[in-house]
Scaffold this active site. Structure first.
Site, PDB file in Angstrom:
ATOM      1  N   GLY A 177       0.818  -1.203   0.000  1.00 41.44           N
ATOM      2  CA  GLY A 177       0.000   0.000   0.000  1.00 41.44           C
ATOM      3  C   GLY A 177       0.851   1.251   0.000  1.00 41.44           C
ATOM      4  O   GLY A 177       2.038   1.201   0.278  1.00 41.44           O
ATOM      5  N   PRO A 178       0.209   2.377  -0.313  1.00 39.64           N
ATOM      6  CA  PRO A 178       0.956   3.641  -0.382  1.00 39.64           C
ATOM      7  C   PRO A 178       1.514   4.058   0.978  1.00 39.64           C
ATOM      8  O   PRO A 178       1.059   3.541   2.009  1.00 39.64           O
ATOM      9  CB  PRO A 178      -0.085   4.650  -0.880  1.00 39.64           C
ATOM     10  CG  PRO A 178      -1.411   3.988  -0.781  1.00 39.64           C
ATOM     11  CD  PRO A 178      -1.200   2.525  -0.658  1.00 39.64           C
ATOM     12  N   GLY A 223       2.272   5.805   4.486  1.00 41.31           N
ATOM     13  CA  GLY A 223       1.447   6.474   5.494  1.00 41.31           C
ATOM     14  C   GLY A 223       0.084   5.872   5.723  1.00 41.31           C
ATOM     15  O   GLY A 223      -0.756   6.461   6.387  1.00 41.31           O
ATOM     16  N   THR A 224      -0.167   4.680   5.180  1.00 43.96           N
ATOM     17  CA  THR A 224      -1.491   4.096   5.358  1.00 43.96           C
ATOM     18  C   THR A 224      -1.553   3.174   6.564  1.00 43.96           C
ATOM     19  O   THR A 224      -2.588   2.584   6.844  1.00 43.96           O
ATOM     20  CB  THR A 224      -1.903   3.304   4.104  1.00 43.96           C
ATOM     21  OG1 THR A 224      -0.805   2.482   3.719  1.00 43.96           O
ATOM     22  CG2 THR A 224      -2.252   4.237   2.978  1.00 43.96           C
ATOM     23  N   GLY A 225      -0.448   3.009   7.272  1.00 49.34           N
ATOM     24  CA  GLY A 225      -0.493   2.246   8.513  1.00 49.34           C
ATOM     25  C   GLY A 225       0.068   0.839   8.405  1.00 49.34           C
ATOM     26  O   GLY A 225      -0.263  -0.014   9.227  1.00 49.34           O
ATOM     27  N   THR A 237       3.266  -0.211   8.843  1.00 45.33           N
ATOM     28  CA  THR A 237       4.136  -0.451   9.991  1.00 45.33           C
ATOM     29  C   THR A 237       3.301  -0.608  11.256  1.00 45.33           C
ATOM     30  O   THR A 237       3.527  -1.508  12.072  1.00 45.33           O
ATOM     31  CB  THR A 237       5.126   0.711  10.150  1.00 45.33           C
ATOM     32  OG1 THR A 237       5.750   0.956   8.899  1.00 45.33           O
ATOM     33  CG2 THR A 237       6.176   0.394  11.184  1.00 45.33           C
ATOM     34  N   HIS A 270      -4.482  37.074  -9.688  1.00 44.85           N
ATOM     35  CA  HIS A 270      -4.134  35.717 -10.116  1.00 44.85           C
ATOM     36  C   HIS A 270      -5.064  34.691  -9.452  1.00 44.85           C
ATOM     37  O   HIS A 270      -5.696  33.883 -10.131  1.00 44.85           O
ATOM     38  CB  HIS A 270      -2.668  35.449  -9.751  1.00 44.85           C
ATOM     39  CG  HIS A 270      -2.164  34.099 -10.139  1.00 44.85           C
ATOM     40  ND1 HIS A 270      -1.343  33.896 -11.215  1.00 44.85           N
ATOM     41  CD2 HIS A 270      -2.359  32.874  -9.596  1.00 44.85           C
ATOM     42  CE1 HIS A 270      -1.061  32.609 -11.323  1.00 44.85           C
ATOM     43  NE2 HIS A 270      -1.667  31.970 -10.332  1.00 44.85           N
ATOM     44  N   GLU A 271      -5.182  34.785  -8.134  1.00 43.45           N
ATOM     45  CA  GLU A 271      -6.024  33.811  -7.434  1.00 43.45           C
ATOM     46  C   GLU A 271      -7.496  34.009  -7.778  1.00 43.45           C
ATOM     47  O   GLU A 271      -8.251  33.050  -7.903  1.00 43.45           O
ATOM     48  CB  GLU A 271      -5.830  33.892  -5.915  1.00 43.45           C
ATOM     49  CG  GLU A 271      -4.424  33.534  -5.439  1.00 43.45           C
ATOM     50  CD  GLU A 271      -3.931  32.177  -5.922  1.00 43.45           C
ATOM     51  OE1 GLU A 271      -4.741  31.261  -6.109  1.00 43.45           O
ATOM     52  OE2 GLU A 271      -2.710  32.053  -6.136  1.00 43.45           O
ATOM     53  N   ASP A 291       1.578  26.604 -12.277  1.00 46.39           N
ATOM     54  CA  ASP A 291       0.298  26.284 -12.927  1.00 46.39           C
ATOM     55  C   ASP A 291       0.547  25.713 -14.313  1.00 46.39           C
ATOM     56  O   ASP A 291      -0.063  24.734 -14.732  1.00 46.39           O
ATOM     57  CB  ASP A 291      -0.556  27.549 -13.094  1.00 46.39           C
ATOM     58  CG  ASP A 291      -0.924  28.161 -11.748  1.00 46.39           C
ATOM     59  OD1 ASP A 291      -0.927  27.425 -10.750  1.00 46.39           O
ATOM     60  OD2 ASP A 291      -1.206  29.373 -11.721  1.00 46.39           O
TER      61      ASP A 291
HETATM   62  P1  ADP Z   1       3.269   3.111   6.532  1.00 44.76           P
HETATM   63  O1  ADP Z   1       4.132   2.117   7.214  1.00 44.76           O
HETATM   64  O2  ADP Z   1       2.151   2.498   5.750  1.00 44.76           O
HETATM   65  O3  ADP Z   1       4.021   4.111   5.722  1.00 44.76           O
HETATM   66  P2  ADP Z   1       2.838   3.976   9.202  1.00 44.76           P
HETATM   67  O4  ADP Z   1       2.314   2.761   9.859  1.00 44.76           O
HETATM   68  O5  ADP Z   1       4.292   4.265   9.402  1.00 44.76           O
HETATM   69  O6  ADP Z   1       2.520   3.959   7.649  1.00 44.76           O
HETATM   70  O7  ADP Z   1       1.956   5.225   9.662  1.00 44.76           O
HETATM   71  C1  ADP Z   1       2.512   6.366  10.250  1.00 44.76           C
HETATM   72  C2  ADP Z   1       1.611   6.894  11.325  1.00 44.76           C
HETATM   73  O8  ADP Z   1       0.378   7.355  10.777  1.00 44.76           O
HETATM   74  C3  ADP Z   1       1.223   5.855  12.332  1.00 44.76           C
HETATM   75  O9  ADP Z   1       2.155   5.765  13.358  1.00 44.76           O
HETATM   76  C4  ADP Z   1      -0.119   6.353  12.837  1.00 44.76           C
HETATM   77  O10 ADP Z   1       0.044   7.339  13.822  1.00 44.76           O
HETATM   78  C5  ADP Z   1      -0.713   6.997  11.607  1.00 44.76           C
HETATM   79  N1  ADP Z   1      -1.567   6.067  10.878  1.00 44.76           N
HETATM   80  C6  ADP Z   1      -1.373   5.625   9.617  1.00 44.76           C
HETATM   81  N2  ADP Z   1      -2.363   4.792   9.238  1.00 44.76           N
HETATM   82  C7  ADP Z   1      -3.204   4.680  10.281  1.00 44.76           C
HETATM   83  C8  ADP Z   1      -4.408   3.945  10.512  1.00 44.76           C
HETATM   84  N3  ADP Z   1      -4.950   3.151   9.561  1.00 44.76           N
HETATM   85  N4  ADP Z   1      -5.008   4.067  11.721  1.00 44.76           N
HETATM   86  C9  ADP Z   1      -4.481   4.863  12.669  1.00 44.76           C
HETATM   87  N5  ADP Z   1      -3.345   5.564  12.515  1.00 44.76           N
HETATM   88  C10 ADP Z   1      -2.708   5.496  11.343  1.00 44.76           C
HETATM   89 ZN    ZN Z   2      -1.761  29.951  -9.878  1.00 46.36          ZN
HETATM   90 MG    MG Z   3       6.160   2.472   7.310  1.00 46.34          MG
END
Ligand code: ADP
Ligand code: ZN
Ligand code: MG
Length: 595
Positions: free
Chosen positions: A188-189, A191-193, A195, A409-410, A485
């Protein structure tokens, strides 16, 4: 010459000695907002401030560290009284020794010699030094997380329950005849959790968690990576059951047969990993969990049965998931009564779990800085804007002419955006500088978008052109402010032609040009086709330009009023824009076909 060698060897010895003996002490860090709560709760005994780094000692003797927002302490006259009120001992450490540069320079020279010596040592002895220690970190102080801390990824959790059951009672699992899980790949991408999920499995099952990152195994020297893998699994086998987590598996697990320099080393490392995974004794319950965001480039051998044969997809959360994640993270903060998490969730499409966690933390900081004790809807809104657009830079000095340019512009972007029926609804227009941008026009999709229609993309191009056109029409100038832009518009148009098949060139994928040195794809296009692609990209962008130009010329009054309002109040929200547009005579969006 000989003296030189002796000197080098001495430096080598010194460098190596220092390398081995530098304590790799890690102090746990806490969020600043968390720290403020602890002060309030009377848990903090003393603080040592070193610029904006705060070393804390809790009453129970635990040392932790936190970082204050830049300038926070200087700008908050209530901070020190707050500490006094809670009887916290405050100490300020000098930020540096009296002659910082002298020491620094001496250290620099020493470090260079040391590094040089160390390098020679490694190359000449061919021995693998003890750096293999790095792999397989286990941090017993890391807080235990469970499934309750992970939200919005219910399907993944369901799939992983089996792993937890197995780790809890391996014997019973075998008796029932369930297939023993060995390797699980979380895809998965960022920051999706992923780890977090892996940690929570260890937490749920109550087994140790050994952490390593794929990049730990990537070394220039043949054999180092493989040795680290061996060490990692040797550590793992010391526990009757445990989880070995390998983050960024793609760093080692790239498919073999590339031509990179370190290819031989990587192959050795990968082979070692495969050997270790195949060689688990049946009575040992080790589960290897790996994470990646690039499953497509993984070596097929990793995905065979008995290895990472279970793949669990961890995606970006949908509205419900985002609400759940926001709730998980706001457990740690005080919310004002009546905060509507659902509407925040609706306003954050595309946010990952990590970004949502960040949002909640920012909201807490904003509330604290305003001297409030609970987080309100407005704080969450402001935090969302901040996470999305970067922090406001109110201090950036703009000349009056720059402000006027920015306002028009905006206003150009915003008026085009509000007149196009296909566009995402407007959220806010501002000429307060944020991040690198001088002004921002923000749109918020009503729902999560997964696909984009032709009309939507055409609209997007027109909106992007709107800024530059407003400058041309009202101020008779062109500025570099439209550079970004233009770049984005060109990218969109190119993808429409080359990837989405939205031009007369038809539904074909047009990859890079043949003969490019980095281009190895077999369906690379010829020079003649490349010219046609460029012409189509040009046509699509210019169409967007014409649509926007006509909209702005027909609605001069609206653009002017909005720009003037921006110059007065700096930002205007969706309702404000609507009111201004309602006052001016509006002309509907003219339509025109591209071809
Ligand atoms: P990944 O490993 O997919 O890049 P992480 O597990 O390192 O993402 O996520 C970083 C932080 O973001 C976690 O420590 C948590 O605080 C928050 N986070 C990410 N996904 C979730 C989730 N599904 N539920 C709750 N917190 C999340
Ligand atoms: Zn612009
Ligand atoms: Mg991670």
């Amino acid at each position: 010459m000989l003296a030189g060698i002796v000197l080098l060897l001495a430096a080598a010895a010194a460098g190596f000695f220092i390398y081995r003996n530098t304590p790799r002490q890690k102090v746990q860090t806490v969020a600043f907002s968390e720290f403020l709560h602890e002060v309030d709760a009377g848990q903090i005994a003393s603080i040592t401030v070193r610029q904006n780094l705060l070393d804390l000692t809790r009453h129970d003797g635990v040392h932790v560290r936190t970082m204050a927002p830049a300038g926070y302490i200087a700008a908050n006259p209530t901070f020190v009284p707050l500490l006094e009120q809670h009887h916290v001992t405050l100490d300020v450490a000098a930020s540096n020794s009296p002659a910082p540069y002298g020491y620094l320079a001496a250290f620099g020279v020493f470090a260079i010699f040391g590094a040089l010596g160390f390098l020679i040592y490694r190359v000449t002895t061919g021995r693998v030094p003890s750096i293999e220690k790095r792999a397989g970190r286990m941090d017993p102080r890391a807080p235990v997380v469970t499934f309750a801390d992970v939200a919005g990824v219910d399907e993944a959790k369901d799939e992983l329950k089996g792993v937890v059951d197995f780790l809890r009672e391996p014997g019973r699992f075998a008796a029932v005849g369930g297939r023993v899980p060995k390797g699980v790949l979380l895809v998965g991408p960022p920051g999706t959790g992923k780890t977090l999920l892996a940690r929570s499995i260890a937490g749920e099952a109550g087994v140790p968690f050994l952490f390593a990152s794929g990049s730990d195994f990537v070394e220039m020297y043949a054999g180092v990576g493989a040795a680290r893998i061996r060490k990692l699994f040797k550590d793992a086998r010391r526990h009757p059951s445990c989880i070995v987590f390998i983050d960024e598996l793609d760093a080692v697990g790239r498919s073999r047969g590339g031509h990179s320099l370190s290819h031989e080393e990587r192959e050795q490392t990968l082979n070692q990993l495969l050997v270790e995974m195949d060689g688990f004794a049946p009575n040992i319950s080790i589960v290897v969990i790996a994470a990646t965001n690039r499953q497509d480039i993984l070596d097929q051998a990793l995905l065979r049965p008995g290895r990472f044969d279970r793949q669990v997809h961890v995606g970006c959360p949908d509205v419900k998931g985002r609400e759940a994640i926001l709730r998980v993270h706001s457990r740690k903060i005080t919310l004002s009564p009546g905060v509507d998490m659902r509407s925040i969730a609706r306003g954050t499409p595309g946010f990952s779990g990590a970004e949502l966690a960040n949002l909640v933390n920012e909201a807490a900081l904003i509330a604290v800085q305003a001297g409030r004790h609970a987080v309100s809807d407005q704080d969450l809104d402001a935090a969302r804007d901040k996470v999305m657009m970067g922090a406001e830079r109110r201090s950036l000095a703009m000349t009056e002419h720059e402000r006027v340019t920015c306002a028009y512009h905006e206003a150009g972007h915003a008026v085009v955006a509000s007149l196009l029926p296909e566009a995402d609804p407007l959220h806010k227009v501002t000429i307060i500088p944020r991040g690198r941008a001088l002004g921002v026009t923000m749109q918020l999709p009503e729902a999560d978008r997964h696909t984009y229609s032709r009309a939507y993309l055409d609209g997007q191009l027109a909106i992007l052109m709107g800024g530059r056109i407003a400058e041309e029409v009202f101020l008779e100038q062109m500025t570099s402010g439209a550079g970004n832009d233009i770049e984005r518009a060109t990218d969109i148009a190119r993808r429409m032609v080359c990837d989405f098949g939205m031009s007369p060139l038809g539904p074909l994928a047009y990859k890079g040009q043949a003969g490019d040195p980095w281009q190895r794809e077999s369906n690379a296009i010829s020079a003649a086709t490349a010219e046609r692609v460029d012409a189509e990209v040009h046509a699509i962008v210019m169409h967007g330009y014409r649509v926007a130009r006509r909209l702005i010329e027909h609605n001069r009054e609206a653009v002017k009023r909005l720009a003037e309002e921006l110059l007065v109040s700096e930002s205007v929200d969706a309702d404000g824009v609507r009111a201004i547009l309602a006052g001016a005579m509006l002309e509907a969006a003219p339509t025109e076909a591209v071809h």
